[in-house]
Design a protein around this motif. Sequence first.
Motif, PDB file in Angstrom:
ATOM      1  N   TYR A 147      15.005 -42.714 -22.835  1.00  0.00           N
ATOM      2  CA  TYR A 147      14.177 -43.931 -22.883  1.00  0.00           C
ATOM      3  C   TYR A 147      13.873 -44.236 -21.456  1.00  0.00           C
ATOM      4  CZ  TYR A 147      15.939 -45.464 -27.452  1.00  0.00           C
ATOM      5  OH  TYR A 147      16.212 -45.595 -28.571  1.00  0.00           O
TER       6      TYR A 147
ATOM      7  N   HIS B 255      21.510 -51.125 -33.918  1.00  0.00           N
ATOM      8  CA  HIS B 255      21.059 -51.546 -35.205  1.00  0.00           C
ATOM      9  C   HIS B 255      20.560 -50.228 -36.010  1.00  0.00           C
ATOM     10  CE1 HIS B 255      21.441 -55.736 -34.429  1.00  0.00           C
ATOM     11  NE2 HIS B 255      20.622 -55.613 -33.597  1.00  0.00           N
ATOM     12  N   LYS B 256      20.411 -49.083 -35.243  1.00  0.00           N
ATOM     13  CA  LYS B 256      19.921 -47.891 -35.807  1.00  0.00           C
ATOM     14  C   LYS B 256      20.841 -46.809 -35.884  1.00  0.00           C
ATOM     15  CE  LYS B 256      14.980 -48.608 -34.719  1.00  0.00           C
ATOM     16  NZ  LYS B 256      14.033 -48.314 -34.092  1.00  0.00           N
TER      17      LYS B 256
ATOM     18  N   GLU C 229      18.005 -38.494 -27.195  1.00  0.00           N
ATOM     19  CA  GLU C 229      16.836 -39.540 -27.065  1.00  0.00           C
ATOM     20  C   GLU C 229      16.693 -40.228 -25.698  1.00  0.00           C
ATOM     21  OE1 GLU C 229      14.573 -43.104 -29.990  1.00  0.00           O
ATOM     22  OE2 GLU C 229      16.624 -42.246 -30.155  1.00  0.00           O
TER      23      GLU C 229
ATOM     24  N   GLU D 226      13.130 -49.770 -20.500  1.00  0.00           N
ATOM     25  CA  GLU D 226      13.533 -50.040 -21.690  1.00  0.00           C
ATOM     26  C   GLU D 226      15.303 -49.941 -21.996  1.00  0.00           C
ATOM     27  OE1 GLU D 226      11.138 -47.937 -24.417  1.00  0.00           O
ATOM     28  OE2 GLU D 226       9.308 -48.410 -23.344  1.00  0.00           O
TER      29      GLU D 226
ATOM     30  N   ASP E  98      18.585 -50.422 -30.095  1.00  0.00           N
ATOM     31  CA  ASP E  98      18.497 -49.419 -30.965  1.00  0.00           C
ATOM     32  C   ASP E  98      20.098 -48.961 -31.485  1.00  0.00           C
ATOM     33  OD1 ASP E  98      15.877 -49.746 -31.112  1.00  0.00           O
ATOM     34  OD2 ASP E  98      15.290 -48.026 -29.779  1.00  0.00           O
TER      35      ASP E  98
ATOM     36  N   VAL F   8      21.931 -43.217 -35.026  1.00  0.00           N
ATOM     37  CA  VAL F   8      21.679 -42.426 -33.858  1.00  0.00           C
ATOM     38  C   VAL F   8      21.933 -40.996 -34.046  1.00  0.00           C
ATOM     39  CG1 VAL F   8      22.403 -41.892 -31.431  1.00  0.00           C
ATOM     40  CG2 VAL F   8      22.735 -44.173 -32.411  1.00  0.00           C
TER      41      VAL F   8
ATOM     42  N   LYS G 244      21.748 -41.285 -26.300  1.00  0.00           N
ATOM     43  CA  LYS G 244      20.570 -42.099 -25.800  1.00  0.00           C
ATOM     44  C   LYS G 244      20.728 -41.884 -24.278  1.00  0.00           C
ATOM     45  CE  LYS G 244      19.720 -45.074 -29.652  1.00  0.00           C
ATOM     46  NZ  LYS G 244      18.318 -44.412 -29.982  1.00  0.00           N
TER      47      LYS G 244
ATOM     48  N   ALA H 125      16.152 -52.269 -24.921  1.00  0.00           N
ATOM     49  CA  ALA H 125      15.787 -51.344 -26.263  1.00  0.00           C
ATOM     50  C   ALA H 125      16.679 -50.619 -26.597  1.00  0.00           C
ATOM     51  CB  ALA H 125      14.229 -50.998 -26.058  1.00  0.00           C
ATOM     52  N   ALA H 126      17.085 -49.724 -25.785  1.00  0.00           N
ATOM     53  CA  ALA H 126      17.867 -48.684 -26.016  1.00  0.00           C
ATOM     54  C   ALA H 126      19.433 -49.270 -26.443  1.00  0.00           C
ATOM     55  CB  ALA H 126      18.517 -47.589 -24.735  1.00  0.00           C
TER      56      ALA H 126
END
Length: 355
Positions: A326, A340-341, A324, A330, A337, A343, A347, A333-334
């Motif tokens: 970015y 908290h998310k 993914e 960002e 993410d 994967v 990334k 943001a990476a």
Amino acid sequence: MAIYMERPQYMRAWFLNKIHDLSAEAMPLQLESVAIPEPRSNQLLIQVLCCGVCHTELDEIEGRTPPSVYPIIPGHQVVGKVTAKSNDVTRFSIGERVGVAWIFRACGECEFCRKGHENLCPHFSGTGRDAHGGYAEYMTVDERFAYAIPSSFAHTQAAPLLCAGAIGYRSLMLAKITDGNSIGLSGFGASGHLVLKTAKYLYPHSHIYVWSRSYDEQCFARELGCDWAGDFSMIPPSLVNVMIDTTPAWQPVLTSLRALKPGGRLIINAIRKESHDQSVLSSLIYHEHLWMEKEIKSVANITRKDVEQFLKIASVIPIRPEIEVYPFEEANAALVDLKHKHVKGAKVLLVCKDD
């Protein structure tokens, strides 16, 4: 004296200035404009094309493996091209594409370095923790700790191979697997999915089982060809010879030990474990988790040999990481993410669009 190709005088770079709690802080890094570093003896100046985003950056930011100096530019899965070099550099040419991994420096003289275990060197330096890394438009590195990137990989495909892939490869080597041994993978993020791809190539007759708390990651593991996938409460079709744990938590360690056959080996592939569930270790029961000559071995850092060997194998398989991407702007943001998310794959920050 250094040899140059034309370049600007200043660059943008993301700096970490202190420890942050990423549960409360969404902007741990600060973007600044600074002078481009000058290559010193044996060094390359690299224009960074992209840099992988790794869970180790979370460990640095949250203080589990804090930087040895502030401010620091994070990032240790770096792909770039050589734009300058000192006159004593012999391995690389201007314009050549290279990679930089977690190992930034080792002393080369201690008992561990002399035996090829430079990952255990007491003077080991981590890229992006003890020396400026790849969350920047340029960086310098000793040519001895840079790697030629096979031409078959796109920049963003190559970045995760330099850490998630190479340290996953080290885990497989430490596990001492024989083809046909059953393999369990605890966690299925950036490193886990590359371990699966590598294991299927190296050990084609081995059954591979995957544990993940994320249903999407379980489905992803099945897409990549595992024999079974489930959450940490589920029982696999059979016990396994080897477990490789790539999670930041402690509960998967107990699950892994319980899933091992007698004489099995658990490899913990994590530079640090988070403390939020450390209390579960009090529920460890010797005869259920450890008895019958089970072994536990941790993975510490990485050697240059690991990176070099894995890049060769990855180009032959070939491995194409799920990524993914970015934009460079960002970076925060990476990281948030990743914190908290769940994967899927790895990334990568796209720093420069290279023609």
